[in-house]
Design a protein around this motif. Structure first.
Motif, short mmCIF file in Angstrom:
data_model
loop_
_atom_site.label_atom_id
_atom_site.label_comp_id
_atom_site.label_asym_id
_atom_site.label_seq_id
_atom_site.Cartn_x
_atom_site.Cartn_y
_atom_site.Cartn_z
N GLY A 1 48.94 41.08 35.61
CA GLY A 1 48.88 40.20 36.76
C GLY A 1 49.47 40.80 38.01
O GLY A 1 50.49 41.49 37.96
N ALA A 2 48.81 40.55 39.14
CA ALA A 2 49.31 41.00 40.44
C ALA A 2 48.83 40.02 41.50
O ALA A 2 47.79 39.36 41.35
N ARG A 3 49.62 39.94 42.55
CA ARG A 3 49.31 39.07 43.68
C ARG A 3 48.74 39.96 44.78
O ARG A 3 49.34 41.00 45.11
N SER B 1 53.11 41.36 38.99
CA SER B 1 53.89 40.17 38.62
C SER B 1 55.24 40.53 38.02
O SER B 1 56.15 39.71 38.00
N TYR C 1 51.75 36.86 30.58
CA TYR C 1 52.01 36.58 32.01
C TYR C 1 51.73 35.09 32.23
O TYR C 1 50.67 34.59 31.87
N GLN D 1 55.47 40.97 34.96
CA GLN D 1 55.28 40.56 33.57
C GLN D 1 54.23 41.48 32.91
O GLN D 1 53.96 42.56 33.42
N HIS E 1 45.48 45.78 36.72
CA HIS E 1 46.43 44.66 36.50
C HIS E 1 45.82 43.54 35.64
O HIS E 1 46.54 42.62 35.23
N HIS F 1 50.93 32.38 34.85
CA HIS F 1 50.44 32.26 36.23
C HIS F 1 50.69 30.86 36.78
O HIS F 1 50.21 29.88 36.21
#
Ligand code: SIN
Length: 281
Positions: free
Chosen positions: A13-15, A8, A238, A10, A40, A240
């Protein structure tokens, strides 16, 4: 399968793309997803549009179901709860305080999955605060003061009959079941090592943490309030943003989370499962 993992940018977090979660996953895919999750802490899988069957299968693959007290499951399922708010609902937002899911249990869930069912066009973001970063950013002298503390956890402020989701909580579309069982307490280290990575971090926060073992409340409460501010400092957070069809999975041992509003006049629903406590065997 080639997982594509985009952090991300931040605090966590990751996509994740390149995987179809509506189909059974092979052991290599499960290992790759779990490894990305440990790195993550929060994984978002866009464009999945999972059925409840697929959500259950994914949860089982990630470690099995946790025990979910104080919620009635959705019809026909034992392990799925609906996080729901109707467009005209007036009750206070659910889960608007920083927390870690069910930290008052003896063996709390390692993770949580939230599957988008009905996502408002604006607002309703979920915030995550990286508790490894919060711990590591403390000065060594402060860490030394906190490192051996044992926190006392309880669901009483939320789910006891006189708690915030208790008998006085009216007009809520979520099926919450307050009970005297929420009065029980459970001790956990304030700053445990993550059972899978060994990395230390704060576990849970004021709210589910109701005291510190061996410390008077007059000392413990100001300390917990000060820590709660620190644990959710903007540099550890983060934000979302949900999309229709998205599945999110987070690590309760690494992050705090909280819901946000800003979608008045729109419906929001997500289906939630918890992932069982990790065991080495
Ligand atoms: C939860 O804490 O389980 C819900 C978070 C959210 O609604 O964004």
């Amino acid at each position: 399968m080639a997982l594509e993992i985009v952090p991300s940018g931040q605090a966590c977090g990751a996509r994740v793309t390149g995987v179809d979660l509506s189909a059974p996953l092979d052991p290599a895919a499960i290992a790759a997803i779990r490894s990305a999750w440990l790195e993550h802490h929060v994984l978002a899988f866009p464009g999945q549009f999972l059925s409840d069957d697929a959500l259950e299968r994914f949860t089982l693959a990630m470690g099995g179901f946790g025990e979910d007290p104080f919620f009635a499951p959705i019809a026909g399922r034992r392990h799925i709860a609906a996080i729901r708010r109707e467009a005209d609902e007036q009750s206070p937002l659910f889960a608007e305080n920083w927390h870690t899911d069910w930290s008052f249990q003896a063996r709390p869930p390692s993770g949580t999955c939230l599957n988008a069912v009905d996502i408002p066009p604006l607002g309703g973001d979920t915030l995550y605060a990286n508790q490894h970063m919060a711990w590591e950013a403390l000065a060594p002298a402060r860490q030394a003061e906190l490192t051996d503390l044992i926190a006392v956890h309880s669901a009483r402020l939320a789910y006891a009959p006189d708690g915030s989701y208790g008998t006085k909580d009216k007009g809520r579309s979520m099926d919450i079941r307050p009970s005297e069982a929420a009065l029980a307490t459970q001790a956990h280290p304030l700053v445990p090592a993550h059972p899978e990575t060994g990395r230390r971090g704060f576990y849970s926060s004021l709210g589910y943490i109701v005291g510190i073992e061996g410390m008077a409340d007059s000392t413990a409460m100001p300390l917990l309030m000060e820590l709660a501010q620190w644990q959710s400092d903007a540099r550890f957070v983060y934000r979302h943003r949900w999309e229709p069809g998205m599945l999110v999975m987070w690590d309760n041992r690494s992050v705090l989370h909280k819901a946000t509003g800003g979608y008045e006049g729109h419906r929001r629903e997500l289906h939630r499962t918890t992932i069982a406590a990790w065991s080495e065997s």
